[in-house]
Motif scaffolding. Structure first.
Motif, PDB file in Angstrom:
ATOM      1  N   VAL A   1      55.244   3.237  22.450  1.00  0.00           N
ATOM      2  CA  VAL A   1      55.175   1.656  22.735  1.00  0.00           C
ATOM      3  C   VAL A   1      54.097   0.298  22.652  1.00  0.00           C
ATOM      4  CG1 VAL A   1      54.779   2.314  25.240  1.00  0.00           C
ATOM      5  CG2 VAL A   1      57.277   0.869  24.663  1.00  0.00           C
ATOM      6  N   GLY A   2      54.933  -0.169  22.162  1.00  0.00           N
ATOM      7  CA  GLY A   2      54.140  -1.686  22.669  1.00  0.00           C
ATOM      8  C   GLY A   2      54.337  -2.487  23.698  1.00  0.00           C
ATOM      9  N   MET A   3      53.699  -3.665  23.711  1.00  0.00           N
ATOM     10  CA  MET A   3      53.414  -4.622  25.438  1.00  0.00           C
ATOM     11  C   MET A   3      54.882  -5.369  25.404  1.00  0.00           C
ATOM     12  SD  MET A   3      51.903  -4.332  27.834  1.00  0.00           S
ATOM     13  CE  MET A   3      51.771  -6.253  28.665  1.00  0.00           C
ATOM     14  N   HIS A   4      55.032  -5.901  23.533  1.00  0.00           N
ATOM     15  CA  HIS A   4      56.733  -6.021  23.878  1.00  0.00           C
ATOM     16  C   HIS A   4      57.934  -5.723  24.199  1.00  0.00           C
ATOM     17  CE1 HIS A   4      59.261  -9.296  22.079  1.00  0.00           C
ATOM     18  NE2 HIS A   4      59.763  -8.347  21.061  1.00  0.00           N
ATOM     19  N   ALA A   5      57.568  -4.589  24.731  1.00  0.00           N
ATOM     20  CA  ALA A   5      58.946  -3.782  24.845  1.00  0.00           C
ATOM     21  C   ALA A   5      59.342  -3.792  26.026  1.00  0.00           C
ATOM     22  CB  ALA A   5      59.127  -2.303  24.551  1.00  0.00           C
TER      23      ALA A   5
ATOM     24  N   ALA B   1      47.151  -4.324  30.028  1.00  0.00           N
ATOM     25  CA  ALA B   1      47.542  -3.347  30.218  1.00  0.00           C
ATOM     26  C   ALA B   1      48.094  -3.095  29.568  1.00  0.00           C
ATOM     27  CB  ALA B   1      48.822  -3.736  31.464  1.00  0.00           C
ATOM     28  N   SER B   2      48.455  -1.330  29.452  1.00  0.00           N
ATOM     29  CA  SER B   2      48.252  -0.677  27.707  1.00  0.00           C
ATOM     30  C   SER B   2      49.440  -0.809  27.919  1.00  0.00           C
ATOM     31  CB  SER B   2      47.856   0.726  28.118  1.00  0.00           C
ATOM     32  OG  SER B   2      45.934   0.516  28.974  1.00  0.00           O
ATOM     33  N   SER B   3      51.079  -0.592  28.539  1.00  0.00           N
ATOM     34  CA  SER B   3      52.018  -0.817  28.095  1.00  0.00           C
ATOM     35  C   SER B   3      53.366  -1.204  29.201  1.00  0.00           C
ATOM     36  CB  SER B   3      52.707   0.504  27.661  1.00  0.00           C
ATOM     37  OG  SER B   3      52.993   1.329  28.156  1.00  0.00           O
ATOM     38  N   PRO B   4      54.166  -1.191  29.345  1.00  0.00           N
ATOM     39  CA  PRO B   4      55.568  -1.267  29.784  1.00  0.00           C
ATOM     40  C   PRO B   4      55.031  -0.660  31.164  1.00  0.00           C
ATOM     41  CG  PRO B   4      56.462  -2.359  27.520  1.00  0.00           C
ATOM     42  CD  PRO B   4      55.197  -1.271  27.759  1.00  0.00           C
TER      43      PRO B   4
ATOM     44  N   ILE C   1      58.532   1.521  19.293  1.00  0.00           N
ATOM     45  CA  ILE C   1      59.243   1.123  19.744  1.00  0.00           C
ATOM     46  C   ILE C   1      58.602  -0.087  19.542  1.00  0.00           C
ATOM     47  CG2 ILE C   1      60.276  -0.024  21.837  1.00  0.00           C
ATOM     48  CD1 ILE C   1      60.492   3.178  22.585  1.00  0.00           C
ATOM     49  N   SER C   2      58.814  -1.812  19.300  1.00  0.00           N
ATOM     50  CA  SER C   2      58.304  -2.810  18.848  1.00  0.00           C
ATOM     51  C   SER C   2      57.080  -2.526  17.946  1.00  0.00           C
ATOM     52  CB  SER C   2      57.237  -3.190  20.486  1.00  0.00           C
ATOM     53  OG  SER C   2      58.041  -3.287  21.214  1.00  0.00           O
ATOM     54  N   ILE C   3      57.353  -2.758  16.442  1.00  0.00           N
ATOM     55  CA  ILE C   3      57.430  -2.013  15.686  1.00  0.00           C
ATOM     56  C   ILE C   3      56.043  -2.855  15.065  1.00  0.00           C
ATOM     57  CG2 ILE C   3      58.360  -1.561  13.840  1.00  0.00           C
ATOM     58  CD1 ILE C   3      57.441   0.234  11.673  1.00  0.00           C
ATOM     59  N   GLY C   4      56.396  -4.736  15.251  1.00  0.00           N
ATOM     60  CA  GLY C   4      56.445  -5.663  15.134  1.00  0.00           C
ATOM     61  C   GLY C   4      55.350  -6.443  15.272  1.00  0.00           C
TER      62      GLY C   4
END
Length: 459
Positions: free
Chosen positions: A70-74, A171-174, A8-11
């Motif tokens: 999951v990436g931080m952009h999500a 921070a690690s993730s949302p 999730i947020s592969i870009g």
């Protein structure tokens, strides 16, 4: 059948590199994102991982997935993340996933407010120079490495015995606000220095320092903590009561500068020419030597490798040089990095007049207490210029009042030039061709806002 992992947020820069690394290991990779920029887009497309369309698609989330990264952009309410939670699938931030893949390896984590990418890159360069087998994760692309992450965790071939990890305090993730570096559980940790950063996440100095104290306190028994002895806060952390770990302090490596060339001075009084410079980089070299010593690389082997180390992109990167004039770019934005870069260029070229341009970012100046940290950071520049976008600032601050005068006051430098218009800044720079011989442009987005090659040519 290959194990399936969905991103999730592969870009994102890190996320797409991790996706590529896992695909190379034989995993079946899928991913989604609402925005994908270059170079991520081209790299994902090359390896068949570019989503056919942007957006979030809960239909991609199913019980057959081995894991979700999951990436931080999500956001927390991301529809794919929500469905993954509903299905009770294993969900990892990328630092959690890297740890899961490296539990059987010796883990070396390089942390700190500044210098961590460069120290990590030096260690990787040295290991590769001597044909060692290793895995790694680093925050930026470096010369000689196709990706920013390598994981050999067992699907194909033998696994590397060690992994070198750049440890970020962000921070690690949302859904996980813990600093990334706390997930890695390092056997060897280096902390290069502590200077308040990520003010949007850590609004006070105390909260920021707490993260590094937690890293030091979490060291396992028989672990190794390497730290910059000249950093007051690190000296405190390094001297805390932990008799069950080995503490290794370091200071800047002895060096000298001759006609703009930096040489390391070894214990045997040898002189080793290097392509990087500045007191902060001499500390980085000392830290890298300490790490290498713990993983079987001798000082002589390090000195053999370091002359070919070109540095990291956008860290005192030389854009142009002609005659007596030289032009550098650095991604520095936080106060400590701005001061270190400015001092490094002036010290390297003491006979040249230095013009320094700093692009300020709104999320690094969210409160006046943090803004005060910029005092004196541009003092070594003969001509100092700051630039920021007022629209970005207003959006980031959400009504909290700050203006141009606040910025000028914070730096406390006479004759400081300040601009909020990129056009006016360009016009001003066009008139400075005879005013200086050394030029330093700082900021990560300044590359997009200014054509540095064109500016360099005109200066």
């Amino acid at each position: 059948m290959p194990q399936a992992i969905h991103f999730i947020s592969i870009g994102g820069s890190t996320m797409h590199n991790l996706a590529l690394a896992l695909q190379q290991q034989g995993y079946l990779i899928t991913g989604s994102d609402d925005k994908i920029y270059e170079p991520s887009q081209s790299r994902l497309q090359k390896y068949g991982l570019l989503p056919p369309e942007t957006g979030w698609f809960p239909s991609k989330i199913h019980s057959g997935l081995k894991a979700i990264v999951v990436g931080m952009h999500a956001r927390k309410d991301n529809p794919e993340l929500v469905k993954a939670l509903e299905l009770d699938l294993p969900i990892y931030s990328y630092p959690e996933f890297i740890y899961q893949q490296s539990q059987q390896k010796q883990r070396i984590v390089i942390a700190g407010s500044h210098g961590k990418t460069t120290i990590t890159a030096m260690v990787l360069h040295t290991l590769k120079f001597h044909n060692r087998t290793f895995d790694y994760w680093i925050g930026d692309s470096i010369d000689g490495f196709d990706t920013t992450v390598k994981l050999t965790s067992g699907l194909n071939g033998s696994a590397a015995p060690i992994i070198i990890i750049e440890g970020d305090e962000y921070a690690s993730s949302p859904i996980d606000s813990r600093p990334k570096f706390l997930h890695y559980q390092p056997h060897i940790a280096l902390i290069s220095g502590i200077a308040w950063d990520h003010v949007n996440t850590y609004p006070t100095w105390e909260e920021y320092v707490d993260q590094f104290e937690s890293l030091a306190e979490a060291m396992p028994k028989a672990g190794v903590l390497i730290f910059d002895e000249s950093d007051d806060m690190l000296d405190v952390i390094g001297q805390k009561e932990r008799t069950d770990i080995t503490k290794i302090p370091y200071v800047a490596h002895p060096n000298k500068i001759v006609n703009g060339q930096t040489y390391l001075i070894t214990k045997q009084d040898r002189q080793v020419a290097v392509q990087i410079f500045g007191d902060h980089n001499m500390k980085n070299i000392a830290g890298a030597i300490a790490v290498c010593d713990r993983i079987g690389i001798t000082e002589d082997q390090f000195y053999e490798a370091i002359p070919t180390f070109k540095g990291v992109a956008q860290r005192l990167e030389k854009i142009a040089e002609k005659g007596e004039r030289v032009f550098y770019h650095d991604s520095a934005h936080s106060p400590a990095k701005v001061e270190a870069a400015t001092e490094a260029v002036k010290h390297q070229y003491p006979d040249k007049r230095l013009l320094a341009v700093l692009e300020l970012h709104p999320f690094n100046t969210l409160n006046t207490s943090f803004l005060e940290q910029y005092k004196g950071t541009l003092d070594k520049a003969d001509t100092a210029i700051i630039y920021f976008n007022t629209n970005d600032l207003e959006g980031a601050r959400k009504g909290d009042s700050i203006n141009l005068k606040d910025f000028i006051t914070a730096f406390d430098k006479s004759n400081l030039q300040a601009f909020t218009s990129i056009t006016k800044l360009q016009n001003y720079l066009s008139q400075q061709s005879d005013k200086a011989q050394a030029f330093l442009f700082m900021g990560s987005e300044i590359v997009q806002n200014l054509d540095l090659n064109t500016i360099a040519g005109s200066l």
